[in-house]
Design an enzyme around this catalytic site. Structure first.
Site, PDB file in Angstrom:
ATOM      1  N   LYS A 180       6.522  36.456 -21.237  1.00 14.11           N
ATOM      2  CA  LYS A 180       5.225  36.293 -21.902  1.00 14.11           C
ATOM      3  C   LYS A 180       4.251  37.406 -21.498  1.00 14.11           C
ATOM      4  CE  LYS A 180       4.756  32.225 -20.038  1.00 14.11           C
ATOM      5  NZ  LYS A 180       6.085  32.009 -19.442  1.00 14.11           N
ATOM      6  N   ASP A 224       9.534  32.159 -17.588  1.00 12.16           N
ATOM      7  CA  ASP A 224      10.146  33.493 -17.495  1.00 12.16           C
ATOM      8  C   ASP A 224      10.605  34.020 -18.848  1.00 12.16           C
ATOM      9  OD1 ASP A 224       9.873  33.139 -14.687  1.00 12.16           O
ATOM     10  OD2 ASP A 224      11.724  31.983 -14.701  1.00 12.16           O
TER      11      ASP A 224
HETATM   12  P1  IMP Z   1       6.473  24.298  -8.589  1.00  8.42           P
HETATM   13  O1  IMP Z   1       5.713  24.695  -9.808  1.00  8.42           O
HETATM   14  O2  IMP Z   1       6.459  25.337  -7.501  1.00  8.42           O
HETATM   15  O3  IMP Z   1       6.094  22.936  -8.106  1.00  8.42           O
HETATM   16  O4  IMP Z   1       8.014  24.182  -9.016  1.00  8.42           O
HETATM   17  C1  IMP Z   1       8.484  23.158  -9.887  1.00  8.42           C
HETATM   18  C2  IMP Z   1       9.618  23.667 -10.770  1.00  8.42           C
HETATM   19  O5  IMP Z   1       9.096  24.613 -11.689  1.00  8.42           O
HETATM   20  C3  IMP Z   1      10.727  24.395 -10.004  1.00  8.42           C
HETATM   21  O6  IMP Z   1      11.955  24.169 -10.662  1.00  8.42           O
HETATM   22  C4  IMP Z   1      10.342  25.859 -10.151  1.00  8.42           C
HETATM   23  O7  IMP Z   1      11.449  26.716 -10.017  1.00  8.42           O
HETATM   24  C5  IMP Z   1       9.784  25.856 -11.560  1.00  8.42           C
HETATM   25  N1  IMP Z   1       8.799  26.934 -11.784  1.00  8.42           N
HETATM   26  C6  IMP Z   1       7.531  26.985 -11.341  1.00  8.42           C
HETATM   27  N2  IMP Z   1       6.936  28.114 -11.755  1.00  8.42           N
HETATM   28  C7  IMP Z   1       7.843  28.781 -12.488  1.00  8.42           C
HETATM   29  C8  IMP Z   1       7.810  30.008 -13.225  1.00  8.42           C
HETATM   30  O8  IMP Z   1       6.805  30.712 -13.302  1.00  8.42           O
HETATM   31  N3  IMP Z   1       8.963  30.345 -13.870  1.00  8.42           N
HETATM   32  C9  IMP Z   1      10.077  29.561 -13.850  1.00  8.42           C
HETATM   33  N4  IMP Z   1      10.150  28.405 -13.188  1.00  8.42           N
HETATM   34  C10 IMP Z   1       9.036  28.020 -12.513  1.00  8.42           C
END
Ligand code: IMP
Length: 428
Positions: A16, A13
């Site tokens: 980008k 976040d």
């Molecule tokens: P997942 O990618 O859904 O498995 O989430 C794993 C971790 O990465 C969690 O803490 C999510 O909140 C974080 N996360 C995944 N994608 C993003 C993103 O695009 N921005 C910020 N955090 C992310």
């Protein structure tokens, strides 16, 4: 050499999307090399706001080809929703989009697994995934026997493969969460995915071959990382990470284009820190400062709408990820959000068990015990969202940016003071 890479140096976040949109003007091909529908990027273009997830924002421009590589996990329903949204607003897709036949496909069981297995890791804190089935899909990729790639949807033996995977998943889910496995209606899912495959067919390609031809022919490529380097599966704050290489190291493995083709790596940082989901955030401000950052920065997740955790800039972390990603220069985003604070702080070291540390810890439990050591700088009161030249920023804001560059050890070349393209300051 033809490649530029944009990589987030924090926990995602970092805005980008805006930078990629600006740089796209000077590139012919935009490449998304990892992640999936867990990411979201917002682009303000031509007075309109676009919220995209898997499709690179380059799709909004004529003459740019957008490539989603094999390092990505792809939820076809989501991709089609994005494509329909774009087309309904007049964006022509045509041959501008290429989806790798090597990309792994997200199925409904992956979402269910995310729901029933994310629970807690040791220590009791949940990872707090986005629930998009990202980790379970990557787990199947690495495990191989239950993986289905986009190209598999077009093979004669797809039905058999699907039946094999479904029966295993039903048993697995039933055993850990009775009732969940039986909710998977194989016939309906198969019919749905056949429909998705038909609609996506025009875009499916061997993107590795396409990109290798392109770099060898001298085309200008822009590699767009999703999330941020601190969420990198190998080098981030494991296990509170995503399941792909979200730092610069992911470019080669995700896209198939060797790193030697990349001549410029831009590390993107927000002027403060945010994190969404579980895991340590040493500089977190669960107080009025955090509220200021969340409200002024509109710090709510693009995908899940969760409020983001906010805190001061962590230069120990950013110095580490800048080195890890081979960063040449920095873009400092959302500087405008800090206006109105009496003072601003940069964490330039940690104290862990009474010892001063400047190297980012490799174990998450050490990071949990890290107490930030701050440098305090004067804040500035005037809004800066209309400033277009670096020299016209208040001297305190200039001092803050200069200090960020010093402590991270890379020059700052871009400063962003608002979501619009016009609110971008090029420093050199
Ligand atoms: P997942 O990618 O859904 O498995 O989430 C794993 C971790 O990465 C969690 O803490 C999510 O909140 C974080 N996360 C995944 N994608 C993003 C993103 O695009 N921005 C910020 N955090 C992310």
């Amino acid at each position: 050499m033809p490649g530029t890479c944009v990589v987030g140096l924090q926990w995602g976040d970092e805005a980008k999307g805006k930078l990629v949109d600006i740089l796209t003007e000077r590139h012919e091909i935009v490449v998304r090399y990892q992640g999936g529908a867990n990411a979201g990027h917002t682009v303000v273009s031509g007075g309109q706001t676009w919220k995209l997830s898997l499709i690179p924002s380059g799709i909004l421009r004529d003459g740019v080809t957008c490539v989603v590589t094999g390092g990505v996990v792809l939820d076809p329903a989501n991709v089609l929703k994005e494509l329909d949204g774009l087309e309904s607003r007049g964006v022509r897709i045509g041959s501008k989009l290429k989806l790798s036949d090597r990309a792994h496909v997200v199925f409904p069981w992956h979402m269910l697994e995310d729901k029933v297995l994310d629970g807690s890791v040791s220590g009791g804190e949940a990872i707090g995934t986005t629930g998009r089935g990202i980790g379970p899909c990557y787990r199947d990729k690495v495990g191989r026997s239950l993986a289905i790639r986009l190209g598999d949807l077009y093979r004669d033996d797809f039905s058999e493969r699907f039946a094999h995977v479904l029966s295993f998943k039903q048993r697995l889910l039933e055993s850990v969460a009775p009732g969940e496995g039986s909710m998977l209606d194989g016939e309906r899912i198969l019919a749905e995915y056949r429909g998705y495959a038909e609609r996506l067919k025009p875009y499916v390609a061997d993107t590795t071959a396409y990109l290798l031809d392109a770099v060898e022919a001298g085309s200008k490529l822009l590699f767009e990382g999703a999330q941020g380097a601190l969420l990198d599966i190998d080098h981030g704050t494991f296990p509170y990470v995503t399941s792909s290489n979200s730092s610069g190291v992911g470019v080669a493995s995700g896209s198939g284009v060797p790193g030697r083709w990349i001549e410029r790596v831009i590390g993107v940082v927000k002027a403060y820190s945010t994190r969404v989901g579980g895991g340590p955030l040493p500089t977190e401000q669960d107080n009025a400062i955090g509220m200021h950052l969340r409200e002024r920065g509109r710090e709510y997740g693009t995908v899940t709408m969760r409020p983001r955790r906010c805190g001061w800039f962590d230069a120990v972390a950013a110095r580490y990820t800048a080195r890890l990603s081979g960063v040449d220069e920095l873009a400092v985003m959302l500087l405008d959000v800090l206006a109105g604070l009496p003072e601003v702080k940069i964490c330039s070291a940690y104290e862990i068990d009474g010892r001063r540390v400047t190297q980012f810890p490799s174990h998450v439990d050490d990071l949990r015990r890290a107490v930030p050591v701050y440098e305090t700088l004067p804040g500035w009161q005037a809004d800066i969202d209309g400033v277009t030249r670096f020299d016209d920023l208040p001297k305190e804001a200039r001092g803050y940016v200069a200090r960020l560059g010093e402590v991270i050890g890379r020059p700052v070349s871009i400063v962003s003071v608002g979501p619009d393209r016009a609110q971008t300051i090029f420093c050199r």
